[in-house]
Design a protein around this motif. Sequence first.
Motif, PDB file in Angstrom:
ATOM      1  N   TYR A  87      -7.755   9.779   3.526  1.00  0.00           N
ATOM      2  CA  TYR A  87      -6.615   9.030   2.200  1.00  0.00           C
ATOM      3  C   TYR A  87      -6.919  10.311   1.505  1.00  0.00           C
ATOM      4  O   TYR A  87      -7.883  10.913   1.112  1.00  0.00           O
ATOM      5  CB  TYR A  87      -7.780   7.804   1.707  1.00  0.00           C
ATOM      6  CG  TYR A  87      -7.964   6.868   2.412  1.00  0.00           C
ATOM      7  CD1 TYR A  87      -6.619   5.322   2.102  1.00  0.00           C
ATOM      8  CD2 TYR A  87      -9.385   6.593   3.273  1.00  0.00           C
ATOM      9  CE1 TYR A  87      -6.977   4.509   3.385  1.00  0.00           C
ATOM     10  CE2 TYR A  87      -9.429   5.677   3.770  1.00  0.00           C
ATOM     11  CZ  TYR A  87      -8.332   4.279   4.430  1.00  0.00           C
ATOM     12  OH  TYR A  87      -8.639   3.953   5.124  1.00  0.00           O
ATOM     13  N   GLU A  88      -5.419  10.317   0.632  1.00  0.00           N
ATOM     14  CA  GLU A  88      -5.183  11.393  -0.162  1.00  0.00           C
ATOM     15  C   GLU A  88      -5.679  11.243  -1.805  1.00  0.00           C
ATOM     16  O   GLU A  88      -6.150  12.351  -2.414  1.00  0.00           O
ATOM     17  CB  GLU A  88      -3.622  11.293  -0.331  1.00  0.00           C
ATOM     18  CG  GLU A  88      -3.235  12.067   0.877  1.00  0.00           C
ATOM     19  CD  GLU A  88      -3.883  13.400   1.401  1.00  0.00           C
ATOM     20  OE1 GLU A  88      -3.988  14.153   0.574  1.00  0.00           O
ATOM     21  OE2 GLU A  88      -3.771  14.276   2.319  1.00  0.00           O
ATOM     22  N   THR A  89      -5.962   9.870  -2.030  1.00  0.00           N
ATOM     23  CA  THR A  89      -7.337   9.443  -3.287  1.00  0.00           C
ATOM     24  C   THR A  89      -8.005   8.554  -3.004  1.00  0.00           C
ATOM     25  O   THR A  89      -7.557   7.883  -2.239  1.00  0.00           O
ATOM     26  CB  THR A  89      -5.423   9.140  -4.775  1.00  0.00           C
ATOM     27  OG1 THR A  89      -4.593   7.938  -3.812  1.00  0.00           O
ATOM     28  CG2 THR A  89      -4.406  10.359  -4.187  1.00  0.00           C
ATOM     29  N   GLU A  90      -8.287   8.031  -4.161  1.00  0.00           N
ATOM     30  CA  GLU A  90      -9.377   7.941  -4.416  1.00  0.00           C
ATOM     31  C   GLU A  90      -9.408   6.076  -3.641  1.00  0.00           C
ATOM     32  O   GLU A  90      -9.931   5.532  -2.957  1.00  0.00           O
ATOM     33  CB  GLU A  90     -10.336   7.742  -5.601  1.00  0.00           C
ATOM     34  CG  GLU A  90     -11.706   6.772  -5.457  1.00  0.00           C
ATOM     35  CD  GLU A  90     -12.492   6.763  -6.753  1.00  0.00           C
ATOM     36  OE1 GLU A  90     -13.381   5.855  -6.844  1.00  0.00           O
ATOM     37  OE2 GLU A  90     -11.719   8.021  -7.508  1.00  0.00           O
ATOM     38  N   HIS A  91      -7.834   5.733  -4.781  1.00  0.00           N
ATOM     39  CA  HIS A  91      -7.939   4.202  -3.715  1.00  0.00           C
ATOM     40  C   HIS A  91      -6.688   4.082  -2.948  1.00  0.00           C
ATOM     41  O   HIS A  91      -5.975   2.941  -3.337  1.00  0.00           O
ATOM     42  CB  HIS A  91      -7.999   3.362  -5.727  1.00  0.00           C
ATOM     43  CG  HIS A  91      -8.962   3.465  -6.168  1.00  0.00           C
ATOM     44  ND1 HIS A  91     -10.176   2.998  -6.198  1.00  0.00           N
ATOM     45  CD2 HIS A  91      -9.026   4.325  -7.615  1.00  0.00           C
ATOM     46  CE1 HIS A  91     -10.832   3.251  -7.040  1.00  0.00           C
ATOM     47  NE2 HIS A  91     -10.996   4.199  -8.189  1.00  0.00           N
ATOM     48  N   ALA A  92      -6.258   4.803  -2.371  1.00  0.00           N
ATOM     49  CA  ALA A  92      -4.798   5.058  -1.423  1.00  0.00           C
ATOM     50  C   ALA A  92      -4.993   3.864  -0.779  1.00  0.00           C
ATOM     51  O   ALA A  92      -6.539   3.640   0.133  1.00  0.00           O
ATOM     52  CB  ALA A  92      -4.844   6.368  -1.239  1.00  0.00           C
ATOM     53  N   ASP A  94      -2.867   8.932   5.364  1.00  0.00           N
ATOM     54  CA  ASP A  94      -1.558   9.678   5.949  1.00  0.00           C
ATOM     55  C   ASP A  94      -1.582  10.896   7.086  1.00  0.00           C
ATOM     56  O   ASP A  94      -2.960  10.828   8.138  1.00  0.00           O
ATOM     57  CB  ASP A  94      -0.676  11.271   4.753  1.00  0.00           C
ATOM     58  CG  ASP A  94      -1.143  11.037   3.747  1.00  0.00           C
ATOM     59  OD1 ASP A  94      -0.171   9.914   3.386  1.00  0.00           O
ATOM     60  OD2 ASP A  94      -1.053  11.569   2.685  1.00  0.00           O
ATOM     61  N   ARG A 147       6.340   6.834   4.051  1.00  0.00           N
ATOM     62  CA  ARG A 147       5.823   7.459   2.510  1.00  0.00           C
ATOM     63  C   ARG A 147       7.109   7.425   1.840  1.00  0.00           C
ATOM     64  O   ARG A 147       8.241   7.900   2.249  1.00  0.00           O
ATOM     65  CB  ARG A 147       5.329   9.068   2.957  1.00  0.00           C
ATOM     66  CG  ARG A 147       4.745   8.717   4.069  1.00  0.00           C
ATOM     67  CD  ARG A 147       3.657  10.746   3.962  1.00  0.00           C
ATOM     68  NE  ARG A 147       3.406  11.007   3.251  1.00  0.00           N
ATOM     69  CZ  ARG A 147       3.832  11.856   2.376  1.00  0.00           C
ATOM     70  NH1 ARG A 147       4.073  13.188   2.363  1.00  0.00           N
ATOM     71  NH2 ARG A 147       2.238  12.211   1.399  1.00  0.00           N
ATOM     72  N   GLN A 205       2.080   6.985   6.579  1.00  0.00           N
ATOM     73  CA  GLN A 205       1.024   6.768   6.618  1.00  0.00           C
ATOM     74  C   GLN A 205       0.240   4.935   7.645  1.00  0.00           C
ATOM     75  O   GLN A 205       1.256   4.468   7.694  1.00  0.00           O
ATOM     76  CB  GLN A 205       0.927   6.051   4.748  1.00  0.00           C
ATOM     77  CG  GLN A 205       1.981   5.090   4.463  1.00  0.00           C
ATOM     78  CD  GLN A 205       1.391   5.164   3.174  1.00  0.00           C
ATOM     79  OE1 GLN A 205       0.523   5.145   2.515  1.00  0.00           O
ATOM     80  NE2 GLN A 205       2.109   4.281   2.244  1.00  0.00           N
TER      81      GLN A 205
END
Length: 152
Positions: A21-26, A30, A70, A118
């Motif tokens: 996960y590229e961000t905390e809440h994704a 990817d 994406r 993703q």
Amino acid sequence: MSVVLGVLRLPHGRDMRIPIYETEHAAGLDIMAAIPEDKPLNLAPGQRELVSTGLVLEVPAGFEAQVRPRSGLALKHGVTVLNSPGTIDADYRGEVKVLLINLGQVAFEIRRGDRIAQLVVAPVSQVEVVLVETVTDTGRGEGGFGSTGSSA
């Protein structure tokens, strides 16, 4: 409760990172292209290609992994996942491949390690299918494809 997604890297994907996960809440993990370093893929306008990821997934029973586009690739280049969302069933143990299509106006180059799609892991339900003689009436009935209008 944490859901565990098993990931096996195939020989042609051994040096690549596993999906993250590229961000905390994704919502999506990817995934990257596992194509040869010296052979980038040139996706011409209108061309579709099945792109290797070098991964085999062990999706837990009761879940599926959905392969989704994406948004940045779609917006900037017109490149998207053709069968979106693609479903990876819990009992599939082959390599995950992504069916990309270039709907843009110019060729798009895909290189080894490029993030191409993703994965969203989601619960699924299996239903009991029963044959009926009639279906219940609803206010909508047979209306479809634009039957509810296009403005608020």
